[in-house]
Design a protein around this motif. Structure first.
Motif, short mmCIF file in Angstrom:
data_model
loop_
_atom_site.label_atom_id
_atom_site.label_comp_id
_atom_site.label_asym_id
_atom_site.label_seq_id
_atom_site.Cartn_x
_atom_site.Cartn_y
_atom_site.Cartn_z
N ALA A 24 0.83 -1.20 0.00
CA ALA A 24 0.00 0.00 0.00
C ALA A 24 0.87 1.26 0.00
N ALA A 25 1.96 1.21 0.78
CA ALA A 25 2.87 2.36 0.80
C ALA A 25 3.50 2.57 -0.57
N ALA A 26 3.90 1.47 -1.20
CA ALA A 26 4.49 1.57 -2.54
C ALA A 26 3.50 2.19 -3.52
N GLY A 27 2.23 1.76 -3.44
CA GLY A 27 1.22 2.32 -4.33
C GLY A 27 1.00 3.81 -4.12
N GLU A 28 0.91 4.23 -2.87
CA GLU A 28 0.65 5.65 -2.60
C GLU A 28 1.84 6.52 -2.97
N LEU A 29 3.05 5.99 -2.80
CA LEU A 29 4.25 6.77 -3.09
C LEU A 29 4.70 6.63 -4.54
N ALA A 30 3.98 5.85 -5.33
CA ALA A 30 4.34 5.60 -6.73
C ALA A 30 5.75 5.02 -6.85
N LEU A 31 6.05 4.08 -5.94
CA LEU A 31 7.33 3.38 -5.94
C LEU A 31 7.07 1.88 -6.10
N SER A 32 8.11 1.15 -6.48
CA SER A 32 7.96 -0.31 -6.51
C SER A 32 8.01 -0.85 -5.08
N LYS A 33 7.39 -2.01 -4.91
CA LYS A 33 7.42 -2.62 -3.59
C LYS A 33 8.85 -2.93 -3.17
N ALA A 34 9.69 -3.29 -4.16
CA ALA A 34 11.10 -3.60 -3.88
C ALA A 34 11.83 -2.36 -3.37
N THR A 35 11.52 -1.18 -3.94
CA THR A 35 12.16 0.06 -3.50
C THR A 35 11.78 0.38 -2.06
N VAL A 36 10.51 0.16 -1.73
CA VAL A 36 10.06 0.41 -0.36
C VAL A 36 10.74 -0.56 0.60
N SER A 37 10.81 -1.81 0.22
CA SER A 37 11.43 -2.82 1.09
C SER A 37 12.92 -2.52 1.29
N LYS A 38 13.61 -2.11 0.23
CA LYS A 38 15.04 -1.79 0.33
C LYS A 38 15.27 -0.58 1.23
N ALA A 39 14.37 0.42 1.15
CA ALA A 39 14.53 1.61 1.98
C ALA A 39 14.40 1.25 3.46
N VAL A 40 13.44 0.41 3.80
CA VAL A 40 13.27 0.00 5.19
C VAL A 40 14.46 -0.85 5.64
N SER A 41 14.91 -1.73 4.76
CA SER A 41 16.09 -2.56 5.11
C SER A 41 17.32 -1.67 5.30
N ARG A 42 17.46 -0.68 4.47
CA ARG A 42 18.59 0.25 4.60
C ARG A 42 18.56 0.98 5.94
N LEU A 43 17.35 1.36 6.35
CA LEU A 43 17.19 2.05 7.62
C LEU A 43 17.50 1.11 8.78
N GLU A 44 17.04 -0.13 8.69
CA GLU A 44 17.32 -1.12 9.74
C GLU A 44 18.83 -1.38 9.86
N GLU A 45 19.50 -1.48 8.73
CA GLU A 45 20.95 -1.71 8.75
C GLU A 45 21.68 -0.52 9.36
N ARG A 46 21.22 0.68 9.00
CA ARG A 46 21.86 1.88 9.53
C ARG A 46 21.69 1.98 11.06
N LEU A 47 20.48 1.61 11.53
CA LEU A 47 20.18 1.72 12.96
C LEU A 47 20.61 0.50 13.75
N GLY A 48 20.89 -0.59 13.05
CA GLY A 48 21.29 -1.81 13.75
C GLY A 48 20.15 -2.42 14.53
N ALA A 49 18.93 -2.27 14.03
CA ALA A 49 17.76 -2.82 14.75
C ALA A 49 16.68 -3.15 13.75
N ARG A 50 15.96 -4.25 14.00
CA ARG A 50 14.82 -4.61 13.17
C ARG A 50 13.65 -3.70 13.54
N LEU A 51 12.93 -3.22 12.53
CA LEU A 51 11.82 -2.30 12.77
C LEU A 51 10.46 -2.99 12.65
N PHE A 52 10.38 -4.05 11.87
CA PHE A 52 9.13 -4.79 11.71
C PHE A 52 9.37 -6.27 11.94
#
Length: 302
Positions: A24-52
């Motif tokens: 749903a986030a990918a649809g609203e932001l006009a991004l691919s689901k893969a791009t959304v998933s990579k952004a969250v993974s990038r944030l998790e790696e940067r913070l050193g913590a799982r978010l979901f």
């Protein structure tokens, strides 16, 4: 060196939290689901913590995700509000325009036009800077400027508004006492007044209809950094000056001074509107530019 926060990933994360779905986030932001998933993974790696905690049926925030979600949502809201505010200002003429204009031209020509503009655009304010010195539009934070000259190469965007002829003039009393020059070289025998802000203030360049070019180095007892300041001395019969039409036109029309060297012309300048380069101009600058273009075009038809 400190790294900037990953604002894009934080905004995407906030949108996923809001909609409880990567798709749903990918649809609203006009991004691919893969791009959304990579952004969250990038944030998790940067913070050193799982978010979901993710399963095939359920998406749930971890403790770290829960702590981050409120601030990420606030960042997203603030970013959207900031963009909306700027977009609204860009679309609607509103705010301050800093305009740099030569002194006498600003007082005689531009200032009388401004009441009509301010009535038409009550949400626009103008900071009118009057100076014959060439200002650095970009360095000094101006939105636009008017210049009367042949423009050198520049990164500034320029629009020619109208021609501005120059005339070499003297008072009838001066011509009676000292004679009338008929060739530019005769100026060497006359008192000539100087204007400091010409591109080359020590040399006057002339051409005639036959294409002959002459450069002279006039000299005299007065030099100024504002062209209008020369006019009293010229009218008093103390010397010769080369002045633009907006300064000397009325004095010529009333006979206080006469145009000399009529078969010769200095290179004609023009009034140019200059703006800094870059992206689209704010609406407040666009409407002022359009107003000035219209006013000067009207002036040429009179």
């Amino acid at each position: 060196m400190a790294k900037l926060p990953d604002f894009e990933a934080l905004a995407i994360f906030a949108k996923v939290v809001e909609l409880r779905s990567f798709a749903a986030a990918a649809g609203e932001l006009a991004l691919s689901k893969a791009t959304v998933s990579k952004a969250v993974s990038r944030l998790e790696e940067r913070l050193g913590a799982r978010l979901f905690n993710r399963t095939s049926r359920r998406l749930a925030l971890t403790d770290a995700g829960q702590r981050l979600s409120e601030r990420a949502a606030r960042l997203l809201t603030d970013g959207e509000a900031a963009e909306s505010e700027v977009l609204a200002q860009s679309a609607t003429p509103r705010g301050l325009v800093r305009l740099a204009v030569p002194m006498t031209f600003g007082v005689k020509v531009v200032a009388p036009l401004l009441p009509e503009f301010l009535k038409a655009y009550p949400e626009v304010a103008i900071d009118l800077h009057l100076s014959d010195a060439t200002v650095d539009l970009i360095g000094e934070g101006f939105d636009a400027g008017l210049r009367i000259a042949r423009l050198p190469d520049s990164s500034l965007l320029a629009r020619r508004l109208c021609p501005m002829p120059r005339y070499t003039v003297a008072a009838p009393s001066y011509l009676r006492r000292h004679g009338r020059p008929t060739h530019p070289m005769h100026l060497a025998d006359h008192k000539c007044f100087g204007y400091a802000y010409l591109s080359n203030p020590n040399v006057w360049h002339y051409t005639n209809a036959a294409g002959e070019e002459v450069s002279v180095r006039p000299a005299g007892p007065l030099r100024v950094n504002n062209g209008e300041a020369l006019l009293p001395a010229v009218v008093a019969g103390l010397g010769i000056a080369d002045l633009p039409e907006f300064i000397v036109g009325d004095a010529v029309a009333t006979g206080k001074v006469e145009v000399i060297l009529k078969g010769w012309k200095q290179a004609e300048g023009a009034v140019h509107l200059l703006t800094p380069p870059g992206g689209p101009r704010p609406a407040r600058v666009e409407v002022l530019a359009a107003f000035l273009v219209k006013q000067f075009a009207r002036g040429k038809k009179k």
